[in-house]
Design an enzyme around this catalytic site. Sequence first.
Site, PDB file in Angstrom:
ATOM      1  N   ASP A 244       2.210 -21.250 -50.693  1.00 40.23           N
ATOM      2  CA  ASP A 244       0.879 -21.039 -51.257  1.00 40.23           C
ATOM      3  C   ASP A 244       0.359 -19.537 -50.994  1.00 40.23           C
ATOM      4  O   ASP A 244       0.520 -18.896 -49.877  1.00 40.23           O
ATOM      5  CB  ASP A 244      -0.277 -21.958 -50.787  1.00 40.23           C
TER       6      ASP A 244
ATOM      7  N   ASP B 187      -7.847 -18.261 -45.152  1.00 39.64           N
ATOM      8  CA  ASP B 187      -7.039 -19.153 -44.478  1.00 39.64           C
ATOM      9  C   ASP B 187      -6.249 -18.412 -43.241  1.00 39.64           C
ATOM     10  O   ASP B 187      -6.117 -18.975 -42.424  1.00 39.64           O
ATOM     11  CB  ASP B 187      -5.778 -19.126 -45.515  1.00 39.64           C
TER      12      ASP B 187
ATOM     13  N   GLU C 136       0.050 -24.856 -40.730  1.00 40.83           N
ATOM     14  CA  GLU C 136       0.111 -24.594 -42.289  1.00 40.83           C
ATOM     15  C   GLU C 136       0.532 -23.032 -42.454  1.00 40.83           C
ATOM     16  O   GLU C 136       1.338 -22.839 -43.401  1.00 40.83           O
ATOM     17  CB  GLU C 136      -0.916 -25.060 -43.346  1.00 40.83           C
ATOM     18  N   GLU C 137      -0.132 -22.337 -41.865  1.00 39.79           N
ATOM     19  CA  GLU C 137       0.132 -20.829 -42.199  1.00 39.79           C
ATOM     20  C   GLU C 137       1.172 -20.144 -41.460  1.00 39.79           C
ATOM     21  O   GLU C 137       1.230 -18.982 -41.342  1.00 39.79           O
ATOM     22  CB  GLU C 137      -1.211 -20.081 -42.109  1.00 39.79           C
TER      23      GLU C 137
ATOM     24  N   ASP D 286      -4.256 -27.606 -40.091  1.00 39.65           N
ATOM     25  CA  ASP D 286      -4.369 -27.296 -41.288  1.00 39.65           C
ATOM     26  C   ASP D 286      -5.678 -26.387 -41.142  1.00 39.65           C
ATOM     27  O   ASP D 286      -6.779 -26.980 -41.203  1.00 39.65           O
ATOM     28  CB  ASP D 286      -4.326 -28.187 -42.544  1.00 39.65           C
TER      29      ASP D 286
ATOM     30  N   LEU E 262      -7.551 -24.460 -42.655  1.00 40.26           N
ATOM     31  CA  LEU E 262      -8.468 -24.225 -43.479  1.00 40.26           C
ATOM     32  C   LEU E 262      -7.786 -25.006 -44.783  1.00 40.26           C
ATOM     33  O   LEU E 262      -7.104 -24.665 -45.535  1.00 40.26           O
ATOM     34  CB  LEU E 262      -8.644 -22.710 -44.271  1.00 40.26           C
ATOM     35  N   ASP E 263      -8.470 -26.351 -44.897  1.00 43.90           N
ATOM     36  CA  ASP E 263      -8.203 -27.221 -46.132  1.00 43.90           C
ATOM     37  C   ASP E 263      -8.870 -27.022 -47.297  1.00 43.90           C
ATOM     38  O   ASP E 263     -10.338 -27.046 -47.152  1.00 43.90           O
ATOM     39  CB  ASP E 263      -7.976 -28.503 -45.602  1.00 43.90           C
TER      40      ASP E 263
ATOM     41  N   GLU F  51      -1.522 -32.577 -41.970  1.00 44.99           N
ATOM     42  CA  GLU F  51      -2.791 -33.193 -42.975  1.00 44.99           C
ATOM     43  C   GLU F  51      -2.631 -34.824 -42.691  1.00 44.99           C
ATOM     44  O   GLU F  51      -3.536 -35.303 -42.618  1.00 44.99           O
ATOM     45  CB  GLU F  51      -2.388 -32.765 -44.362  1.00 44.99           C
TER      46      GLU F  51
HETATM   47  P1  AHG Z   1      -4.534 -26.531 -48.710  1.00 46.23           P
HETATM   48  O1  AHG Z   1      -5.822 -25.985 -49.392  1.00 46.23           O
HETATM   49  O2  AHG Z   1      -4.663 -26.552 -47.188  1.00 46.23           O
HETATM   50  O3  AHG Z   1      -3.231 -25.932 -49.202  1.00 46.23           O
HETATM   51  O4  AHG Z   1      -4.811 -28.172 -49.101  1.00 46.23           O
HETATM   52  C1  AHG Z   1      -5.154 -28.462 -50.277  1.00 46.23           C
HETATM   53  C2  AHG Z   1      -4.936 -29.873 -50.664  1.00 46.23           C
HETATM   54  C3  AHG Z   1      -5.956 -30.780 -50.364  1.00 46.23           C
HETATM   55  O5  AHG Z   1      -7.149 -30.371 -49.641  1.00 46.23           O
HETATM   56  C4  AHG Z   1      -6.481 -31.417 -51.901  1.00 46.23           C
HETATM   57  O6  AHG Z   1      -6.630 -32.711 -51.599  1.00 46.23           O
HETATM   58  C5  AHG Z   1      -5.179 -31.123 -52.652  1.00 46.23           C
HETATM   59  O7  AHG Z   1      -4.549 -30.034 -52.117  1.00 46.23           O
HETATM   60  C6  AHG Z   1      -5.690 -30.575 -54.080  1.00 46.23           C
HETATM   61  O8  AHG Z   1      -4.418 -30.861 -54.826  1.00 46.23           O
HETATM   62  P2  AHG Z   1      -4.545 -30.380 -56.315  1.00 46.23           P
HETATM   63  O9  AHG Z   1      -5.106 -28.794 -56.523  1.00 46.23           O
HETATM   64  O10 AHG Z   1      -3.063 -30.705 -56.837  1.00 46.23           O
HETATM   65  O11 AHG Z   1      -5.369 -31.370 -57.089  1.00 46.23           O
HETATM   66 MN    MN Z   2      -4.645 -28.674 -46.796  1.00 45.89          MN
HETATM   67 MN    MN Z   3      -4.650 -25.087 -45.592  1.00 50.31          MN
END
Ligand code: AHG
Ligand code: MN
Ligand code: MN
Length: 312
Positions: free
Chosen positions: A53, A59, A81-82, A100, A102-103, A258
């Site tokens: 990502d 983050d 995660e990072e 995680d 920053l989610d 998560e």
């Molecule tokens: P992160 O920002 O830590 O990568 O997690 C994002 C996750 C979670 O928070 C969310 O429910 C989901 O990704 C959303 O996914 P889509 O963009 O595929 O809907």
């Molecule tokens: Mn997340």
């Molecule tokens: Mn995250």
Amino acid sequence: MTSLSAYLETRATTDLARAIAGLATAAVRISAEIRAPHSVLDAVAGDVNADGDTQKALDVLADEIILEAARDAGAAAYMSEEREAAIPLADDGSLIIASDPLDGSSNIGVNVSIGTIFSILPTDGSGLIDGRRQLAAGVFVYGPQTTLLVTVGVGVASFRMDADGDFRLIDDTVRIPAASGEFAINAGNQRHWLPPVQRYIADCVAGADGPRGKNFGQRWVGSLVADAWRIFCRGGVFLYLADRRDGFADGRLRLVYEAAPMALLVEQAGGRATDGTRDILDITPTAVHQRVPLVFGSCEEVDEVGRQHAAG
Ligand code: AHG
Ligand code: MN
Ligand code: MN
């Protein structure tokens, strides 16, 4: 009103209470960064994380702040995660912190709730142990209010950050209602869903005229932490199961930092969290960044998703 430290004093070991207090201090800092009039938080940090990502500035900053908290708390290691691999910290530490930091990072730039998820583990198994053996788990939400859901293994408590940066108890017996009329799923992926998810959602959408005999509403914040907070408040179900897209054979969310901490909170609040079939807490991870299909929330809904999986 009861403070977080007073709540923990009678329920957690000294090491555990110290770690959670340290994470709360970190959350105060992250919350302040989000609220500060920066324009750079949504900026791309110029790197990709262990999962591929694109990292945002927040983050990276949140990860540094949580690492510092883990170090100050005397943790043995930090998994994030990072970070590609676990970061070893104190040789004599009794806990591992997984996070995680920053989610919901796609929501940073649009002023929608984001959060921090943490799991506190004993040092055995280098942190790769089943979720039932977590010592504590929690979620901070940076939204209109900064809030915390935490479990030290018996029940769930919710807290709200006050103007002084202290977390004050809202409810020490958080319960997810067993029944609900709301589901959360990214419906843009519908054409990729597998048959059990297709059938479950079709039945919800059919409402009072369908086999479920009741109407459902749909909610999807796009931040797991914010969808979870709503579900802990008024029930509902969250689904991010496997789908047919390349790279989504195990859904999207990561088990160690998560799904497992979320599942401990959910079970301790009387809800259920599975991969469609198995309890998330029974799954032993084999890798830090392992993904897992995830459905959680009100028992009636998670059980219905389970029945659809059993039907094939
Ligand atoms: P992160 O920002 O830590 O990568 O997690 C994002 C996750 C979670 O928070 C969310 O429910 C989901 O990704 C959303 O996914 P889509 O963009 O595929 O809907
Ligand atoms: Mn997340
Ligand atoms: Mn995250």
